[in-house]
Design an enzyme around this catalytic site. Structure first.
Site, PDB file in Angstrom:
ATOM      1  N   LYS A 194     -10.785  -4.444 -11.797  1.00  0.00           N
ATOM      2  CA  LYS A 194     -11.047  -3.065 -11.384  1.00  0.00           C
ATOM      3  C   LYS A 194     -11.818  -2.242 -12.413  1.00  0.00           C
ATOM      4  O   LYS A 194     -12.283  -1.150 -12.091  1.00  0.00           O
ATOM      5  CB  LYS A 194      -9.727  -2.383 -11.043  1.00  0.00           C
TER       6      LYS A 194
HETATM    7  N1  PMP Z   1      -5.304  -7.973  -6.838  1.00  0.00           N
HETATM    8  C1  PMP Z   1      -4.880  -6.873  -7.467  1.00  0.00           C
HETATM    9  C2  PMP Z   1      -3.684  -6.943  -8.366  1.00  0.00           C
HETATM   10  C3  PMP Z   1      -5.535  -5.652  -7.244  1.00  0.00           C
HETATM   11  O1  PMP Z   1      -5.104  -4.543  -7.865  1.00  0.00           O
HETATM   12  C4  PMP Z   1      -6.650  -5.625  -6.360  1.00  0.00           C
HETATM   13  C5  PMP Z   1      -7.325  -4.338  -6.106  1.00  0.00           C
HETATM   14  N2  PMP Z   1      -6.720  -3.594  -5.052  1.00  0.00           N
HETATM   15  C6  PMP Z   1      -7.048  -6.807  -5.720  1.00  0.00           C
HETATM   16  C7  PMP Z   1      -6.357  -7.962  -6.015  1.00  0.00           C
HETATM   17  C8  PMP Z   1      -8.146  -6.850  -4.661  1.00  0.00           C
HETATM   18  O2  PMP Z   1      -9.418  -6.443  -5.068  1.00  0.00           O
HETATM   19  P1  PMP Z   1     -10.338  -5.573  -4.127  1.00  0.00           P
HETATM   20  O3  PMP Z   1      -9.747  -4.189  -4.043  1.00  0.00           O
HETATM   21  O4  PMP Z   1     -11.661  -5.581  -4.823  1.00  0.00           O
HETATM   22  O5  PMP Z   1     -10.423  -6.195  -2.777  1.00  0.00           O
END
Ligand code: PMP
Length: 471
Positions: free
Chosen positions: A57
């Site tokens: 992130k």
């Molecule tokens: N795993 C975790 C622990 C996350 O915090 C996130 C972000 N929400 C994701 C996976 C998925 O990523 P994205 O939001 O880019 O789909």
């Protein structure tokens, strides 16, 4: 960002700032998993844990702030307000610290205290709102975030709708993977939450080679794999709505993974590879293993690991927590043995829907000879999903004695609290202890309710094993 503004750094390997350390994460072969699973191809992990905030992130956090600066939504000394408790918050707090912004995060009181401390450690302000109020309530998380954005004239990144979120992965994660695999990547597997990671990366990879297969991993129950948004325990992935970055035209496959498989895979990868990963990383690896089993010898399957297992020590890596949700077996003399010994051997959970009437609940209890029923919002064809409360013979009797019209009321109007839960692999002694105060327990297996356990069940089990011992 990588242009050094200090000539003294010339010729050194000193990064101009921590923001220059975002991205360029390593790709590592999952050697031990490949051997253990006898995989025909290469399985490699993109380790997003080496970003400064420890997660994927950081990339969208930086990109969303740079985009807001470019289009004038964020001016020097400005304020960022975002309702988040997770990895995006950490990324935003890092970028805000470095670029001199004030950061205010809004979260509910359901969030673990460590998460509040983590964001405050970066100098962010945290506003905690009660979870137990309706979304329209002025004190709710949504309303407070809205009010603060307005009052502080703040920028609200809104990662679920912000195009800079997938753009960050298009600009960095995709090109990195293409270069790191010398253009030989054949499969990319990632969990989907906001869908920023999978969509941005997929868009870039498909532009290089349309044959690269894109696989989204999704918690069982989430809408991406056709679920209804039914609750699951893996954090950070899956949704009950489709975010702006969701683009199924880019995904060749969506694989649903259960909480149980996600958590057990996270533990296994941590122990076998020495790479500590969280539940959503475990989910992505579980899907990647399925993909890799079907791959050709020259294929390179890449799985994105979004963050570290450190954030989940009190859940995924806590044996007691795992046992209470029915993900681990503590011993042979466990709740499963009590259920096995039961003569009725119900293969699905008996429950009543919140909208069904008290009359129906009573009828169901009589028909099956039970004195309690959990109240569950069910989603056929699955058995029970979300537990809402419980009804009890004794309490129903008292309610109807006071008010006979209660007979035709929906159960949700009069139901009692949820039954205490016990994991299917927890010790029988634990059930005995809990049944001293509770009339019945809700048994969880793989995180889901599967049965109700009463004192009669435990007595019948003791009787059966005493009989076995004699015989
Ligand atoms: N795993 C975790 C622990 C996350 O915090 C996130 C972000 N929400 C994701 C996976 C998925 O990523 P994205 O939001 O880019 O789909």
């Amino acid at each position: 960002m990588s242009q050094a503004d200090d000539p003294r750094l010339a010729g050194t390997a000193i990064a101009p700032s921590v923001l220059d350390l975002i991205g360029n994460t390593p790709l590592v072969r999952m050697k031990r998993i490949m051997e253990a699973e006898d995989l025909p191809c290469v399985l490699a992990m993109k380790m997003e844990t080496t970003n400064p905030g420890g997660s994927a992130k950081d990339r969208p956090a930086l990109e969303m702030i740079l985009a807001a600066e470019r289009d004038g939504q964020l001016r020097p000394g400005g304020t960022i307000v975002e309702p988040t408790s997770g990895n995006t918050g950490v990324g935003l707090a890092i970028v805000a610290a470095q670029r001199g912004y004030r950061c205010v995060f809004v979260m509910t009181d359901k969030v673990a205290p460590e998460k509040v401390s983590l964001l405050k450690a970066y100098g962010a302000e945290v506003v905690v709102c009660p979870v137990a109020v309706a979304p329209e309530d002025e004190r709710s998380y949504y309303k407070v975030a809205e009010r603060l954005t307005h009052e502080l004239d703040a920028f609200r990144p809104n990662q679920y709708a912000n195009p800079a979120n997938p753009a960050a992965h298009y600009a960095s994660t995709g090109p990195e993977l293409w270069a790191q695999t010398a253009g030989r990547i054949t499969h990319f597997v990632a969990g989907a939450g906001t869908c920023g990671s999978i969509t941005g990366t997929a868009r870039f990879l498909k532009e290089q080679n349309p044959a690269v297969r894109i696989v989204a991993a999704d918690p069982e129950g989430s809408v991406f794999s056709g679920g209804s948004g039914r609750p699951y325990l893996v954090e950070g992935v899956g949704e009950d709505f489709f975010p702006a970055a969701w683009d199924p035209s880019l995904y060749d496959e969506v694989i649903a993974i259960s909480d149980e498989e996600s958590f057990l895979t996270a533990r296994r990868v941590s122990q076998v590879e020495g790479i500590l990963i969280g539940g959503s990383g475990g989910m992505a690896v579980a899907a990647a293993i399925q993909v890799a089993r079907r791959a050709a010898p020259d294929d390179i399957v890449v799985v994105l690991n979004p963050d570290s297992g450190r954030g989940y020590l009190s859940r995924v890596f806590d044996d007691a927590w795992m046992a209470n949700y029915g993900f681990l077996r503590e011993c042979d003399r466990c709740v499963a043995a009590v259920l096995d010994a039961r003569s009725d051997s119900l293969d699905s959970l008996l429950y009543v829907n919140p909208a069904e009437t008290v009359r129906v609940a009573i009828e169901r209890m009589r028909q099956h000879g039970v004195s309690q029923l959990p109240v569950c919002k069910n989603q056929p064809p699955f058995a029970a999903a979300e537990v809402a409360g419980s009804v009890d013979e004794l309490e129903l009797m008292e309610t109807i004695a006071r008010d006979p019209s209660a007979m035709d009321m929906p159960v949700e109007k009069i139901m009692g609290p949820k039954l205490p839960t016990i994991g299917i692999g927890q010790q029988v002694d634990r059930a005995v202890e809990m049944l001293e105060t509770a009339p019945a327990l809700l048994v969880l297996a793989g995180g889901r309710p599967v049965s109700v356990l009463t004192r009669t069940d435990v007595l019948a089990y003791f009787e059966a094993i005493a009989g076995d011992a004699r015989g």
